[in-house]
Design an enzyme around this catalytic site. Structure first.
Site, short mmCIF file in Angstrom:
data_model
loop_
_atom_site.label_atom_id
_atom_site.label_comp_id
_atom_site.label_asym_id
_atom_site.label_seq_id
_atom_site.Cartn_x
_atom_site.Cartn_y
_atom_site.Cartn_z
N HIS A 353 0.83 -1.21 0.00
CA HIS A 353 0.00 0.00 0.00
C HIS A 353 0.86 1.26 0.00
O HIS A 353 0.69 2.15 -0.84
CB HIS A 353 -0.92 -0.02 1.22
CG HIS A 353 -1.91 1.09 1.27
ND1 HIS A 353 -3.17 0.99 0.75
CD2 HIS A 353 -1.82 2.35 1.77
CE1 HIS A 353 -3.84 2.12 0.93
NE2 HIS A 353 -3.03 2.97 1.56
N GLU A 354 1.80 1.31 0.94
CA GLU A 354 2.68 2.47 1.00
C GLU A 354 3.60 2.53 -0.22
O GLU A 354 3.96 3.61 -0.69
CB GLU A 354 3.51 2.45 2.29
CG GLU A 354 2.68 2.48 3.57
CD GLU A 354 1.68 3.63 3.62
OE1 GLU A 354 1.96 4.71 3.06
OE2 GLU A 354 0.60 3.43 4.21
N HIS A 357 1.86 4.48 -2.86
CA HIS A 357 2.01 5.92 -2.64
C HIS A 357 3.40 6.39 -3.09
O HIS A 357 3.55 7.42 -3.75
CB HIS A 357 1.85 6.25 -1.15
CG HIS A 357 0.44 6.26 -0.67
ND1 HIS A 357 -0.53 7.09 -1.19
CD2 HIS A 357 -0.18 5.53 0.31
CE1 HIS A 357 -1.68 6.89 -0.55
NE2 HIS A 357 -1.49 5.94 0.36
N GLU A 381 -4.68 8.13 -2.95
CA GLU A 381 -5.18 6.85 -2.45
C GLU A 381 -5.41 5.87 -3.60
O GLU A 381 -5.22 4.66 -3.43
CB GLU A 381 -6.46 7.08 -1.66
CG GLU A 381 -6.93 5.88 -0.86
CD GLU A 381 -6.05 5.54 0.33
OE1 GLU A 381 -6.35 4.53 1.00
OE2 GLU A 381 -5.08 6.26 0.61
#
Length: 586
Positions: A353-354, A357, A381
């Protein structure tokens, strides 16, 4: 947590324009302090990756600086083509502000990952000093003067892409300067002071499971945030206050537009979730449970995050209490995750997830200007969820990744199909940050409906707990046992982050839509994922999203221009319906 909040108070008092980005990092460090141990192992989306994923960005966003010389040359080229002396002076001032803010971001990352706790007071003083310098430079009246002069000079020029970029930069900086200028100093100071006291009141009320004790403080938070929104908007009318609040996080996305798409999602997911929970054949979560060496988990995370496109030569991966991403430039983008011995997926999901980003941050255009910083919170997001869900939760991904698990975990004999089913298992929960991807949208919609009704005067703050419990029953068929598992579970409102929650669901929908179009342009996308070939997918995202920075007026405008249609919830609904109908034999 309190050190982080103190830094937020400084930033908000100073009125720095990047409040929306600072809030993202701050909330990530506050909201899940108690949820990690309670996370349900079988749920696809755990506390770590479904809370406020932290993206801490300096002013100017994550715009890249390959070196100070390269940055100056890139900006000089822009200024030269724009043929405006005032623009050149403005760029120089903005670059200085950006670099000072990036220095503060480095201090912030060190504070959260490496710094000894004994240094908190001195670190607070260091960051306060930097924030003061940034505030002084950002509120320099000469900035607005240079914007006005550059506007006149550039309007007399041509219409090249560089010219358009320069004009868009002026538009962004003018809007930011004027909005901050309209907020009276005493109101900004009140907001900052309230943020600190409200956080403590929230903590105490949550521990006591007593919403009534927090209600007076929350009412003050709503009223203060509404006053700031009204000041920024200008004029005496209260109309459009929530739109102004939304604009802090999702520029150009109105309440009416969100109502339209959220209603469609709610209508589709409520009956779908009911069918899933009635299924007699839920997937087993056994492949997630056991004893897993932390160092091996870190190794797996690094291997897979680098595989999807995170460039470790221009960043690093560390461990922290809650996963977050911090970008100082495109050549210094850092992510963190956390790991536990009894379950391996949480740490990996947080890393992916990170990593999503961070890939966005590493592939923005190389300048130190706000024009080339990351766009809206929903856009950001969407990039993390694209990789976490549409890549990292897919069947072909686990055909690629399961051998990596087997190489690093002793006696791990589960098949790729079994792992795929386990990481996508659904479980009911009262807690948003523990919710799976199927139920999570309804948690967001519940909060969105409540805060917009309070701001419009349709709902009294005192009645939020009752409304919350009623909506939880309607949307997810859950009876909330106590306020700490209900309306007191999130830190956002105590920080004045009204208008923030919707960006989570906007990001989810955007990710699904982007994957649909990416698959059209890359017909063999599933075979590429299964083979661990992610470069073309990343390049597609860079071309469609990353490189555009803040050149568009809204997420809708960006999507319309790049993929041919505005945000469309149908792709998200189709993705969830098809996937979970198959998983649960509906």
């Amino acid at each position: 947590e309190m050190r982080s909040l103190s830094h937020q108070n400084i930033v908000r008092t100073m009125g720095i324009w990047s409040r929306r980005k600072t809030l993202l990092g701050v909330l990530s460090l506050l909201e899940t302090s108690s949820s990690f141990s309670a996370a349900s192992v079988g749920s696809q989306s755990r506390a770590l990756n479904k809370g406020t994923c932290g993206v801490t960005l300096p002013r100017g966003g994550a715009s890249a600086v390959y070196s100070s010389t390269a940055t100056m040359e890139a900006e000089a080229d822009t200024a030269e083509e724009a043929s405006s002396p005032s623009f050149e002076k403005l760029v120089a001032k903005l670059e200085t502000i950006t670099q000072l803010s990036r220095a503060s971001a480095v201090l912030g990352y060190d504070q959260l990952v490496f710094m000894p706790s004994s240094a908190s007071a001195q670190r607070g003083a260091q960051m306060a000093a930097l924030a003061g310098v940034v505030h002084e430079k950002m509120t320099d009246p000469e900035i607005l003067k240079l914007i006005d002069e550059a506007q006149k000079e550039l309007n007399a020029g041509g219409s090249s892409d560089k010219q358009k970029d320069a004009l868009r930069l002026l538009e962004l900086e003018r809007k930011s300067f004027l909005e901050n200028e309209r907020v009276p100093a005493e109101l900004a100071a009140k907001s900052a002071a309230l943020s600190a006291s409200a956080y403590q009141d929230w903590v105490e009320a949550k521990e006591a499971k007593d919403y009534a004790a927090f209600a007076p403080t929350l009412k003050d938070c709503f009223e203060t945030s509404m006053a700031i929104a009204k000041a920024k908007k200008g004029g005496d009318s209260d109309d459009g206050l929530y739109d102004q609040m939304l604009d802090e996080f999702e520029t150009g996305m109105s309440q009416d537009r969100i109502n339209e798409i959220f209603d469609k999602v709610q209508s589709a997911l409520v009956p779908l979730i009911a069918k899933v929970m009635e299924s007699k054949t839920p997937p087993s979560t056994d492949p997630l449970n056991g004893t897993f060496d932390i160092d091996q988990q870190k190794k797996i995370s690094q291997t897979l995050v680098e595989a999807i496109g995170f460039d470790s030569s221009n960043g690093r991966i560390d461990v922290s209490v809650h996963p977050f991403t911090s970008s100082m430039s495109s050549t210094d983008v850092r992510i963190t995750s956390r790991f536990r011995e009894d379950e391996w997926y949480q740490g990996l999901a947080g890393s992916i997830h990170e990593g999503g980003h961070a890939i966005y941050e590493q592939n923005l255009n190389p300048s130190a200007l706000s024009l080339d910083s990351a766009f809206t919170m929903g856009t950001h997001e969407s990039q993390s969820l694209f990789w976490e869900r549409h890549i990292g939760l897919s069947k072909p991904f686990w055909r690629f990744a399961t051998p990596v698990l087997k190489e690093n975990f002793d006696n791990y004999d589960y098949s790729a199909e079994e792992v795929y089913k386990a990481v996508n298992a659904v479980s009911q929960t009262f807690i948003r940050v523990e919710a799976d991807e199927l139920a999570y949208p309804l948690h967001v919609i519940l909060r969105y409906n409540i805060e917009k009704d309070v701001i419009s005067g349709k709902l009294a703050v005192e009645d939020i707990s009752t409304r919350w419990n009623e909506d939880m029953k309607t949307l997810l068929n859950l009876e909330v046992p106590s306020d700490d598992k209900g309306c007191l579970q999130d830190v956002h409102w105590s920080a004045g982050a009204f208008g923030y929650f919707p960006t989570y669901l906007l990001g989810s929908m955007t990710a699904a839509q982007l994957y649909h179009y990416c698959a059209k342009d890359i017909p063999d996308i599933e075979s590429k994922i299964e083979s661990g070939e992610f470069t073309e997918i990343k390049e597609w995202l860079t071309n469609k999203i990353h490189r555009h920075g803040r050149r568009y007026e809204s997420l809708d405008a960006l999507l319309k221009d790049q993929i041919g249609e505005e945000l469309n919830p149908d792709y998200f609904i189709e993705y969830l319906t098809t996937k979970y109908s198959e998983l649960y034999n509906l």
